[in-house]
Design an enzyme around this catalytic site. Sequence first.
Site, PDB file in Angstrom:
ATOM      1  CG  ASN A  45      12.085   7.344 -34.774  1.00 39.22           C
ATOM      2  OD1 ASN A  45      11.398   7.142 -33.801  1.00 39.22           O
ATOM      3  ND2 ASN A  45      11.845   8.237 -35.664  1.00 39.22           N
ATOM      4  CD  GLN A  99       9.890  11.547 -34.338  1.00 36.64           C
ATOM      5  OE1 GLN A  99      10.854  10.922 -34.489  1.00 36.64           O
ATOM      6  NE2 GLN A  99       8.672  11.097 -34.842  1.00 36.64           N
ATOM      7  CG  ASN A 159       5.845  14.034 -35.223  1.00 38.67           C
ATOM      8  OD1 ASN A 159       6.822  13.538 -34.703  1.00 38.67           O
ATOM      9  ND2 ASN A 159       4.559  13.601 -35.026  1.00 38.67           N
ATOM     10  CB  CYS A 210       9.418  10.752 -28.977  1.00 39.10           C
ATOM     11  SG  CYS A 210      10.390   9.733 -30.435  1.00 39.10           S
ATOM     12  N   GLY A 211       9.308   7.543 -27.765  1.00 41.14           N
ATOM     13  CA  GLY A 211      10.105   6.421 -27.021  1.00 41.14           C
ATOM     14  C   GLY A 211      11.441   6.214 -27.497  1.00 41.14           C
ATOM     15  CG  ASN A 212      12.257   4.387 -31.099  1.00 43.98           C
ATOM     16  OD1 ASN A 212      12.591   3.552 -30.383  1.00 43.98           O
ATOM     17  ND2 ASN A 212      11.672   4.433 -32.222  1.00 43.98           N
ATOM     18  CG  ASN A 231       2.398   9.162 -28.905  1.00 45.97           C
ATOM     19  OD1 ASN A 231       2.235   8.167 -28.394  1.00 45.97           O
ATOM     20  ND2 ASN A 231       3.349   9.617 -29.268  1.00 45.97           N
ATOM     21  CG  HIS A 245       0.091   4.697 -30.680  1.00 50.73           C
ATOM     22  ND1 HIS A 245       0.875   4.385 -31.450  1.00 50.73           N
ATOM     23  CD2 HIS A 245       0.583   5.514 -29.774  1.00 50.73           C
ATOM     24  CE1 HIS A 245       2.067   5.177 -31.349  1.00 50.73           C
ATOM     25  NE2 HIS A 245       1.787   5.790 -30.076  1.00 50.73           N
ATOM     26  CD  GLU A 254       6.453   8.754 -35.133  1.00 50.00           C
ATOM     27  OE1 GLU A 254       6.746   9.261 -34.010  1.00 50.00           O
ATOM     28  OE2 GLU A 254       7.188   8.116 -35.475  1.00 50.00           O
ATOM     29  CB  CYS A 262       6.900   4.032 -33.786  1.00 49.16           C
ATOM     30  SG  CYS A 262       5.891   5.098 -32.709  1.00 49.16           S
ATOM     31  N   GLY A 263       8.775   3.938 -30.849  1.00 52.76           N
ATOM     32  CA  GLY A 263       8.707   3.195 -29.393  1.00 52.76           C
ATOM     33  C   GLY A 263       7.407   3.143 -28.879  1.00 52.76           C
ATOM     34  N   GLY A 296       4.685   3.430 -30.439  1.00 48.90           N
ATOM     35  CA  GLY A 296       3.830   2.292 -30.915  1.00 48.90           C
ATOM     36  C   GLY A 296       4.127   0.861 -30.661  1.00 48.90           C
TER      37      GLY A 296
END
Length: 272
Positions: free
Chosen positions: A13, A47, A68, A77-79, A152, A154, A203, A212-213, A215
């Site tokens: 990602n 991103q 995005n 955004c975790g990643n 966010n 999900h 995403e 997706c972190g 996710g």
Amino acid sequence: MRAEFIKMHGLGNDFVVLDARQQPLPELTSAIAREIADRHTGIGCDQLILLEPADGTDGADFAMRIFNQDGGEVEACGNATRAVGLLAGKPVRIRTSAGILTAIPAEAGIAVDMGEPVFDWEAIPLSYPMDTLSMPVGWEDLARPVAVNVGNPHAIFFVPDNDAIQLDILGPLIEHDPLFPERVNVNVATVEDRHTVRLRVWERGVGLTRACGTGACATAVAAMRRGLTEREVIVHLPGGTLQIVWQPDNHMIMTGPAQESFRGSFEWEDFA
């Protein structure tokens, strides 16, 4: 003006990171973010990440904004948080529009406190009330998802074989369904055992992604709520694995790798 950037990724990602803490930048609009993120005519990324100075009001070390690929600004955004934590090289508190996220160097990469998941239908948000643990809705082969907001929104679908789902077709259909007024990230997951989950993610604003972190966090918590797994799981994504722990204090801890790919610069006016 010439702007410096750092290209990074977390499990594939990928991000373009702009650091406005030392080098002030012109206003970053959605249109400019979309142009930079374009893989054919720009630098290319899932991103675009903008780092800004903290204002000192909430104990954050700095602020992070997330755009995005389609230019839309999103909450978390975790990643990317792991990637920014890698750049910092020390424990940091990062302000996002979803709240303060803490990133800490760990043996397996970067550990991020992703905060507490939210399950209320209004906070997802959904267009009307329903049970978010087993939503009475469906789209072709996907039905009765779990809805979770982890910074966010999900929707998580548990299926026997997530590789068999045509996520490139169903993902955009669900993302843009009127049920989700702010659109939604679509997760299809297969529980392998009490400690292991396989996951693919569509995403919002990006499409199919290698990882997706948020996710992974949302899916892990959804599986735990349904009693499918223990409170600590490994989530296997196409780009690699993440460890998710849902702690007794209700906070989600995500741990995984991040990498810097290369650095470069560009003329801001080329994308403005």
